[in-house]
Design a protein around this motif. Structure first.
Motif, PDB file in Angstrom:
ATOM      1  N   SER A   9       0.807  -1.225   0.000  1.00  0.00           N
ATOM      2  CA  SER A   9       0.000   0.000   0.000  1.00  0.00           C
ATOM      3  C   SER A   9       0.844   1.281   0.000  1.00  0.00           C
ATOM      4  O   SER A   9       1.591   1.548   0.948  1.00  0.00           O
ATOM      5  N   PRO A  10       0.678   2.109  -1.038  1.00  0.00           N
ATOM      6  CA  PRO A  10       1.442   3.363  -1.063  1.00  0.00           C
ATOM      7  C   PRO A  10       0.935   4.339  -0.013  1.00  0.00           C
ATOM      8  O   PRO A  10       1.696   5.149   0.512  1.00  0.00           O
ATOM      9  N   TYR A  11      -0.371   4.238   0.312  1.00  0.00           N
ATOM     10  CA  TYR A  11      -0.956   5.152   1.301  1.00  0.00           C
ATOM     11  C   TYR A  11      -0.447   4.801   2.705  1.00  0.00           C
ATOM     12  O   TYR A  11      -0.096   5.679   3.485  1.00  0.00           O
ATOM     13  N   PRO A  33      -6.494  -5.669   2.513  1.00  0.00           N
ATOM     14  CA  PRO A  33      -7.799  -5.016   2.661  1.00  0.00           C
ATOM     15  C   PRO A  33      -8.827  -5.508   1.663  1.00  0.00           C
ATOM     16  O   PRO A  33     -10.025  -5.266   1.818  1.00  0.00           O
ATOM     17  N   TRP A  34      -8.369  -6.207   0.637  1.00  0.00           N
ATOM     18  CA  TRP A  34      -9.272  -6.682  -0.422  1.00  0.00           C
ATOM     19  C   TRP A  34      -9.839  -8.060  -0.107  1.00  0.00           C
ATOM     20  O   TRP A  34     -10.761  -8.511  -0.785  1.00  0.00           O
ATOM     21  N   GLU A  47     -13.756   1.458   4.244  1.00  0.00           N
ATOM     22  CA  GLU A  47     -13.165   0.129   4.055  1.00  0.00           C
ATOM     23  C   GLU A  47     -11.750   0.168   3.484  1.00  0.00           C
ATOM     24  O   GLU A  47     -11.356  -0.721   2.724  1.00  0.00           O
ATOM     25  N   LYS A  48     -11.023   1.239   3.778  1.00  0.00           N
ATOM     26  CA  LYS A  48      -9.679   1.370   3.221  1.00  0.00           C
ATOM     27  C   LYS A  48      -8.650   1.481   4.340  1.00  0.00           C
ATOM     28  O   LYS A  48      -8.929   2.090   5.386  1.00  0.00           O
ATOM     29  N   LEU A  49      -7.469   0.948   4.070  1.00  0.00           N
ATOM     30  CA  LEU A  49      -6.358   1.219   4.965  1.00  0.00           C
ATOM     31  C   LEU A  49      -5.438   2.214   4.277  1.00  0.00           C
ATOM     32  O   LEU A  49      -5.540   2.394   3.056  1.00  0.00           O
ATOM     33  N   PRO A  50      -4.601   2.925   5.036  1.00  0.00           N
ATOM     34  CA  PRO A  50      -4.236   2.715   6.433  1.00  0.00           C
ATOM     35  C   PRO A  50      -5.304   3.181   7.413  1.00  0.00           C
ATOM     36  O   PRO A  50      -6.049   4.103   7.149  1.00  0.00           O
ATOM     37  N   GLU A  62      -7.939   7.550   6.343  1.00  0.00           N
ATOM     38  CA  GLU A  62      -7.518   8.427   5.228  1.00  0.00           C
ATOM     39  C   GLU A  62      -6.093   8.914   5.497  1.00  0.00           C
ATOM     40  O   GLU A  62      -5.852   9.659   6.455  1.00  0.00           O
ATOM     41  N   SER A  63      -5.190   8.514   4.618  1.00  0.00           N
ATOM     42  CA  SER A  63      -3.774   8.774   4.877  1.00  0.00           C
ATOM     43  C   SER A  63      -3.466  10.254   5.034  1.00  0.00           C
ATOM     44  O   SER A  63      -2.659  10.641   5.885  1.00  0.00           O
ATOM     45  N   ALA A  64      -4.123  11.117   4.253  1.00  0.00           N
ATOM     46  CA  ALA A  64      -3.813  12.550   4.354  1.00  0.00           C
ATOM     47  C   ALA A  64      -4.170  13.065   5.746  1.00  0.00           C
ATOM     48  O   ALA A  64      -3.433  13.870   6.336  1.00  0.00           O
ATOM     49  N   LEU A 105      -4.133   2.605  -8.965  1.00  0.00           N
ATOM     50  CA  LEU A 105      -4.894   1.499  -8.374  1.00  0.00           C
ATOM     51  C   LEU A 105      -6.116   1.142  -9.220  1.00  0.00           C
ATOM     52  O   LEU A 105      -6.455  -0.027  -9.381  1.00  0.00           O
TER      53      LEU A 105
END
Ligand SMILES: N[C@@H](CCC(=O)N[C@@H](CS)C(=O)NCC(=O)O)C(=O)O
Length: 210
Positions: A9-11, A33-34, A47-50, A62-64, A105
């Protein structure tokens, strides 16, 4: 703190590098995560990481947002410029880098579809965004060692994220041959311990995603 992350994961890589650079201790929880058994939806409605799980149980996503939270709660060493214009310049790089990840992605998952179900126009559209994003990074960073301000910032961390991910998940997008200065920039930052410890690796997606 616990960080739910995935090896490619780049995030998540951005957050891992930031925590390592600041010396903030955290437990790394690696998931896919998938896959259907991921715990991520329990913490993030998107439903997303990180996902960063704080000691009091709160979950940040949300990475930001996570980058900003860490920057404010653990200000030293500062990884954002204090000067207003340099700060905004860094944010622009960060948005561009995230946009490259988003398009890359989408392309990756379109490519996972059975050939008869792939949309060529959709793939071309996403590839164009990736290519143009990389061109913009290469042009704007040029031969400078850092994206902003002659020092290491979240802009460099964010730019590195799609570059590293593409090498693993879409090596045919051979950005380093097309952009040798950008390749040298990435190579230099890749010597940092935080980068070495977070080199992306592929994961097997067991369950059907598309
Ligand atoms: N905008 C989000 C993107 C995060 C993202 O797309 N993460 C991927 C892994 S690299 C994920 O967990 N995807 C699962 C899904 O979209 O269902 C961020 O910056 O945190």
């Amino acid at each position: 703190m616990k960080l739910i992350s995935a090896t490619p994961s780049p995030y998540a890589r951005k957050v891992r590098i930031q925590l390592l650079e600041k010396g903030v201790p955290f437990e790394l929880v690696t998931e896919v995560p998938w896959n259907d058994d991921t715990t991520v939806p329990a913490y993030n409605p998107l439903e997303k990481l990180p996902v960063l799980i704080l000691d009091d149980g709160r979950a940040l996503y949300e990475s930001a947002y996570i980058l900003e939270w860490i920057e404010r709660m653990h200000p030293q060493p500062a990884l954002m410029p204090s000067d207003r214009d340099a700060y905004l310049e860094a944010r622009q790089y960060m948005v561009l880098a995230d946009g490259i990840c988003d398009a890359a992605l989408l392309l990756f998952f379109e490519r996972l579809r059975a050939p008869a179900h792939r949309s060529e126009p959709w793939m071309a559209r996403q590839l164009r965004k990736v290519d143009r994003g990389l061109e913009a990074l290469a042009r704007d960073i040029g031969t400078r060692p850092f994206a902003v301000d002659d020092r290491f910032t979240l802009a460099d961390i964010s730019v590195a994220a799609p570059l590293g991910w593409l090498k693993v998940r879409a090596p045919d997008i051979d950005w380093s041959t097309r952009h040798p200065d950008l390749a040298r920039y990435y190579e230099r930052h890749s010597q940092r311990e935080s980068f070495i410890k977070t080199v992306p690796t592929a994961q097997v997606l067991r369950d059907k995603v598309v």
